[in-house]
Design an enzyme around this catalytic site. Structure first.
Site, short mmCIF file in Angstrom:
data_model
loop_
_atom_site.label_atom_id
_atom_site.label_comp_id
_atom_site.label_asym_id
_atom_site.label_seq_id
_atom_site.Cartn_x
_atom_site.Cartn_y
_atom_site.Cartn_z
N THR A 1 -50.67 -22.33 -16.53
CA THR A 1 -50.33 -21.92 -18.11
C THR A 1 -51.43 -20.74 -18.45
OG1 THR A 1 -50.03 -24.55 -18.43
CG2 THR A 1 -50.44 -22.95 -20.49
N ASN B 1 -38.74 -26.21 -12.74
CA ASN B 1 -39.40 -27.67 -12.34
C ASN B 1 -38.91 -28.85 -12.66
OD1 ASN B 1 -39.87 -26.14 -15.09
ND2 ASN B 1 -41.12 -27.74 -15.62
N ALA C 1 -52.99 -24.89 -7.96
CA ALA C 1 -53.46 -25.58 -6.89
C ALA C 1 -52.91 -27.00 -6.96
CB ALA C 1 -55.14 -25.61 -6.87
N HIS C 2 -53.06 -27.82 -7.99
CA HIS C 2 -52.94 -29.10 -7.93
C HIS C 2 -51.27 -29.47 -7.69
CE1 HIS C 2 -50.74 -29.96 -12.24
NE2 HIS C 2 -51.47 -28.62 -12.29
N THR D 1 -68.42 -17.01 -14.67
CA THR D 1 -68.82 -17.28 -13.16
C THR D 1 -67.57 -17.88 -12.53
OG1 THR D 1 -71.12 -17.51 -13.91
CG2 THR D 1 -70.34 -18.49 -11.79
N CYS E 1 -45.42 -32.27 -19.18
CA CYS E 1 -45.49 -32.00 -20.46
C CYS E 1 -45.11 -32.82 -21.52
CB CYS E 1 -45.90 -30.58 -20.72
SG CYS E 1 -46.39 -29.52 -19.54
N1 PLP Z 1 -44.74 -23.68 -14.51
C1 PLP Z 1 -44.16 -24.17 -14.17
C2 PLP Z 1 -42.68 -24.08 -13.76
C3 PLP Z 1 -44.68 -25.68 -13.92
O1 PLP Z 1 -44.01 -26.60 -13.57
C4 PLP Z 1 -46.13 -25.85 -14.58
C5 PLP Z 1 -46.50 -27.31 -14.56
O2 PLP Z 1 -45.95 -28.45 -14.35
C6 PLP Z 1 -46.61 -24.99 -15.18
C7 PLP Z 1 -46.33 -23.74 -15.08
C8 PLP Z 1 -48.27 -25.04 -15.43
O3 PLP Z 1 -48.86 -25.41 -14.60
P1 PLP Z 1 -50.49 -25.83 -14.91
O4 PLP Z 1 -50.54 -27.44 -14.74
O5 PLP Z 1 -51.46 -25.42 -13.64
O6 PLP Z 1 -50.74 -25.39 -16.27
#
Ligand code: PLP
Length: 379
Positions: free
Chosen positions: A70, A149, A198-199, A235, A323
């Site tokens: 994000t 996604n 990373a997650h 940092t 989200c």
């Molecule tokens: N972009 C896409 C296509 C995603 O699927 C996601 C998270 O679901 C994000 C951005 C945001 O990732 P983060 O959780 O690292 O903010």
């Protein structure tokens, strides 16, 4: 607990957590310190950057570490627009982007930018002719995600970025869902920027990477001590960076093996569903899509009820993107490529390398118990 919500977040790989713990316990110096441990951490951060760039075949690029994709998307939009300001104040974006893109663009709309949304077709694909007709002389930036996604559709980024560049526009791609799930080559796709979280790839939360072509010059985004080439002061999260680099290289090393395993899981799920008597429809296209994301409509049951019932049976699944999973709003992406009734009855099943055929048996059994009585009553 059975976990089928891997597009939202993934289990950390043991070899990644081992490296992080080792780093936390032994190499805690500030990378800006000039003593031996500080120099070691700085050197390891530089090696981690190179590992990431090599894994995605990116040359002449800079890596900037952030806390999330994000944050990467916010910073990228801000800096790419600033860099190409002389081109104009028009932005072209697909209508299936993540909220970290669309909400950022809402801000730019309020301060005078004009935004055009290119509509994906009903397979979740952006057609090049549609992109061409949205681009104007004053288009400074085109934003199209690599893998969606919610439905998993894969865009032909190489073709789309060429159209933008032919017009003198910059091209940014949110690549969060494609790393580790399809072939990935930064140089071939020829984008000006992209991101990794990373997650999503068996690394930890709180660390992500923004990759920008190094021709992109910028002013600071976060002011302070001048870290990260003076774009993002503060940092560096050294243990997170080490974990991210490990996760990226594992994703690259095991790409074929993981895709083959997950593809078999997907085929098995569809086979089991076909034999189950459940009335369903796949929103995910059968080609040009990643194997790990399956968007499915189960007729006659709302997705919020289904997700709840599965949760009570120990199965983690979401109704759309993470989200919006806590909210009752139907997915805008599904509405955009299909319609509202599909959006209200759609769930997303997302696999990882850790899922098994036995887990799918359990899922399909649970789906039969929940859905068949309702569908048999209504049909
Ligand atoms: N972009 C896409 C296509 C995603 O699927 C996601 C998270 O679901 C994000 C951005 C945001 O990732 P983060 O959780 O690292 O903010």
């Amino acid at each position: 607990m059975i976990y089928f919500d891997n597009a939202a977040s993934t289990k950390v790989d043991k070899s990644v957590s081992n490296e992080i713990i080792n780093y936390l316990e032994n190499f805690y110096a500030n990378p800006s310190s000039t003593h031996a441990m500080g120099r070691k951490v700085r050197n390891d951060i530089n090696c981690a950057k190179q590992k990431i760039l090599d894994s995605i075949n990116a040359k002449n690029c800079n890596v900037f570490f952030t806390q999330s994709a994000t944050e990467c998307n916010n910073i990228a939009i801000c800096k790419l627009l600033d860099y190409n300001i002389n081109k104009g104040k028009h932005i072209v974006c697909s209508n299936i982007e993540h909220s970290s893109i669309t909400e950022t663009l809402e801000h730019y709309k309020m301060i005078g930018y004009d935004i055009s949304y290119v509509e994906a077709n009903n397979l979740g694909i952006i057609e090049s002719e549609k992109l061409k007709s949205s681009i104007r002389e004053d288009t400074s930036l085109v934003i199209i995600m690599h893998v969606n996604n919610e439905v998993g559709s894969i865009q032909d980024i190489k073709t789309l970025s060429r159209i933008a560049h032919d017009n003198g526009s910059l091209f940014y791609s949110d690549t969060v869902q494609s790393i580790g799930h399809c072939n990935f080559d930064f140089a071939d796709m020829n984008v000006d920027g992209m991101c990794i979280s990373a997650h999503k790839i068996h690394g930890p939360k709180g660390i992500a990477a923004l990759i920008l072509k190094n021709k992109i010059t910028y002013s600071p985004y976060i002011y302070g001590g001048g870290q990260q080439n003076n774009l993002i002061s503060g940092t560096e999260n050294s243990h997170g960076i080490i974990g991210l680099a490990k996760a990226v290289s594992l994703a690259k090393e095991n790409l074929e093996k993981n895709i083959a395993h997950i593809f078999k899981l997907k085929e098995y799920l569809i086979d089991c569903l076909n034999k189950s008597g459940i009335h369903y429809k796949l929103n995910t296209p059968s080609y040009n899509s990643v194997a790990n994301i399956i968007s499915i409509r189960f007729y006659d049951i709302s997705n919020s009820i289904l997700v709840n019932r599965l949760d009570m049976m120990g199965i983690c699944i979401s109704a759309g993107s993470a989200c919006s999973s806590g909210s009752v709003l139907p997915s805008q992406v599904i509405i955009n490529i299909d319609d509202l009734s599909t959006a209200k009855e759609t769930i997303r099943i997302s696999f990882s390398k850790y899922n098994t055929h036995e887990e799918i048996d359990y899922l399909v059994d649970a789906l039969k118990k929940i859905i068949l009585p309702i569908q048999n009553m209504k049909r």
